[in-house]
Enzyme design. Structure first.
Site, PDB file in Angstrom:
ATOM      1  N   THR A 199     -40.014 -26.532   7.080  1.00 38.39           N
ATOM      2  CA  THR A 199     -39.951 -25.156   6.564  1.00 38.39           C
ATOM      3  C   THR A 199     -39.715 -25.194   5.081  1.00 38.39           C
ATOM      4  O   THR A 199     -38.926 -26.013   4.615  1.00 38.39           O
ATOM      5  CB  THR A 199     -38.735 -24.404   7.173  1.00 38.39           C
ATOM      6  OG1 THR A 199     -38.965 -24.236   8.556  1.00 38.39           O
ATOM      7  CG2 THR A 199     -38.517 -23.043   6.549  1.00 38.39           C
ATOM      8  N   VAL A 228     -41.429 -18.600  18.908  1.00 42.23           N
ATOM      9  CA  VAL A 228     -41.202 -18.140  17.537  1.00 42.23           C
ATOM     10  C   VAL A 228     -39.784 -18.521  17.146  1.00 42.23           C
ATOM     11  O   VAL A 228     -38.852 -18.326  17.929  1.00 42.23           O
ATOM     12  CB  VAL A 228     -41.396 -16.604  17.429  1.00 42.23           C
ATOM     13  CG1 VAL A 228     -41.006 -16.105  16.049  1.00 42.23           C
ATOM     14  CG2 VAL A 228     -42.839 -16.217  17.739  1.00 42.23           C
ATOM     15  N   GLY A 229     -39.619 -19.065  15.949  1.00 41.83           N
ATOM     16  CA  GLY A 229     -38.289 -19.458  15.481  1.00 41.83           C
ATOM     17  C   GLY A 229     -37.684 -18.400  14.578  1.00 41.83           C
ATOM     18  O   GLY A 229     -38.019 -17.217  14.655  1.00 41.83           O
ATOM     19  N   THR A 250     -33.081 -23.088   7.201  1.00 43.31           N
ATOM     20  CA  THR A 250     -34.018 -24.068   7.724  1.00 43.31           C
ATOM     21  C   THR A 250     -33.312 -24.863   8.816  1.00 43.31           C
ATOM     22  O   THR A 250     -32.085 -24.875   8.882  1.00 43.31           O
ATOM     23  CB  THR A 250     -34.557 -24.992   6.613  1.00 43.31           C
ATOM     24  OG1 THR A 250     -35.483 -25.922   7.196  1.00 43.31           O
ATOM     25  CG2 THR A 250     -33.452 -25.769   5.919  1.00 43.31           C
ATOM     26  N   GLY A 251     -34.099 -25.501   9.656  1.00 43.46           N
ATOM     27  CA  GLY A 251     -33.516 -26.265  10.754  1.00 43.46           C
ATOM     28  C   GLY A 251     -33.800 -25.601  12.086  1.00 43.46           C
ATOM     29  O   GLY A 251     -34.737 -24.799  12.205  1.00 43.46           O
ATOM     30  N   GLY A 253     -34.318 -23.320  14.578  1.00 38.47           N
ATOM     31  CA  GLY A 253     -34.411 -21.866  14.464  1.00 38.47           C
ATOM     32  C   GLY A 253     -33.622 -21.104  15.504  1.00 38.47           C
ATOM     33  O   GLY A 253     -33.030 -20.066  15.206  1.00 38.47           O
TER      34      GLY A 253
HETATM   35  N1  ASP Z   1     -36.543 -23.130  11.203  1.00 41.15           N
HETATM   36  C1  ASP Z   1     -37.823 -23.602  11.652  1.00 41.15           C
HETATM   37  C2  ASP Z   1     -38.064 -23.160  13.063  1.00 41.15           C
HETATM   38  O1  ASP Z   1     -37.142 -23.167  13.850  1.00 41.15           O
HETATM   39  C3  ASP Z   1     -37.982 -25.065  11.570  1.00 41.15           C
HETATM   40  C4  ASP Z   1     -37.353 -25.791  10.429  1.00 41.15           C
HETATM   41  O2  ASP Z   1     -36.837 -25.230   9.488  1.00 41.15           O
HETATM   42  O3  ASP Z   1     -37.354 -27.004  10.447  1.00 41.15           O
HETATM   43  O4  ASP Z   1     -39.193 -22.913  13.412  1.00 41.15           O
END
Ligand code: ASP
Length: 339
Positions: A199, A228-229, A250-251, A253
């Site tokens: 992301t 969907v995140g 980020t991370g 979701g």
């Molecule tokens: N936040 C994003 C999701 O969950 C993924 C990410 O940031 O790595 O889709």
């Protein structure tokens, strides 16, 4: 029945109060005489190039909204491994993209599950500017994009994504890898292996003091079709309040959505926390919810307040972010909770 009526009456009274009460002005962080601006902050090391893109707008006195769109378009176009059509597919082999954008007037737009479009962030901006809606998903999002003149790209995986997907198909186990967005982790470990999520989120304050944010992703690799995140969800992956500041995530979701992450960070800043303290407190909240499972995930927040103060905090080591107050971005390692 009587108690339901009472409930409705008291809710209506509450809402009426909300409509007339000033927005907790006393609790807002005071405007600093020395506001740092323009400034842009974005997630991961991909943020370095993205910030350079954003700076072309900000450095010449441009609008924060244009900066956050242009900035993350750089990452979408790179298609190397991360965001955009070069990203990893869902478990059925389709790359599906999520994005959202928000300006300093609470205007916002997003797309989710968008396929075969190179710049989902620009489609999100069109949703914001040219529709009465804030989120359009799937086939409808693609139809809208095409109607808006975006071209439909060929449906195929990048060579890296194809390799990762073929590898993943051998076990078909959904096991997101932490910090896969960090290109150092990708190439040297400790995580290695297929890239599971990616992301870029960006927040900017322009020379006129206008705040905006953007967020774009291919989501968690090998996710269920239709998943969907947080990234296209205003309030989770991104939130901007001009009276306070902006935040993005980020991370993992699902765990950001659980606490309405970006909105939570902004509300904590409204209550007087610095951007850094606000990010930390939101991460602590997620850690408390996850308990022992917190060590299996990564979540990170970045924040920028209306005075140009920045902050970031992650659950685990390995998260970095880029900050620019000139045309040369600084890449910083984030503080983190689980030592
Ligand atoms: N936040 C994003 C999701 O969950 C993924 C990410 O940031 O790595 O889709």
């Amino acid at each position: 029945m009587a108690s339901r009526r009472k409930f409705l009456q008291s809710s209506a009274a509450g809402l009426a109060g909300l409509a007339t009460a000033p927005l907790a002005a006393a609790a807002l962080p005071p405007a600093s005489p020395s506001v740092v601006k323009p400034i842009v902050i974005s997630t991961w090391d991909a943020g370095v190039n993205a910030n350079k893109g954003a700076w072309k707008v900000l450095g010449s006195g441009g609008y924060a909204l244009d900066a956050v769109e242009t900035g993350v378009m750089v990452t979408e176009a790179e298609q190397g491994c991360c965001v955009g059509l070069g990203g990893n597919p869902d478990r059925d082999g389709y790359v599906t993209l999520d994005a959202c954008i928000m300006d300093e007037k609470f205007n916002c737009g997003g797309v989710a599950g968008l396929e075969r479009i190179k710049h989902p962030i620009s489609v999100a901006r069109r949703v914001m500017e040219r529709t009465p809606h804030v989120l359009i998903v799937g086939e409808g999002a693609q139809q809208f994009a095409v109607a808006q003149g975006f071209s439909l790209e060929p449906q195929h995986l990048s060579p890296d994504a194809k390799k990762a997907y073929e590898q993943w198909l051998k076990t078909s186990q959904y096991k997101p890898v932490v910090n896969i967005e960090n290109s150092k982790s990708r190439s040297t470990g400790p995580v290695g292996g297929p890239q599971n999520h990616d992301t870029i989120a960006m927040l900017a304050l322009d020379a006129q003091g206008r705040l905006s944010g953007s967020c774009t992703t291919s989501g968690m690799a090998f996710k269920m079709r239709g998943r969907v995140g947080d990234s296209p969800l205003i309030g989770s992956g991104l939130f901007v309040d001009p009276a306070v500041g902006a935040a993005a995530a980020t991370g993992q979701g699902e765990d950001v959505v659980r606490i309405a992450g970006a909105h939570t960070v902004v509300e904590l800043m409204r209550q007087g926390r610095t951007p850094q303290q606000a990010c930390k407190e939101a991460i602590e909240r997620i850690a408390a919810i996850k308990g022992a499972k917190a060590k299996d995930i990564q979540v990170a927040f970045i924040a920028l307040d209306k005075n140009g103060r920045t902050g970031s905090y992650a659950l685990q080591t390995g998260f970095n972010y880029a900050v620019s107050t000139t045309d040369t971005p600084r890449l910083l390692d984030s503080e983190f909770l689980l030592k």
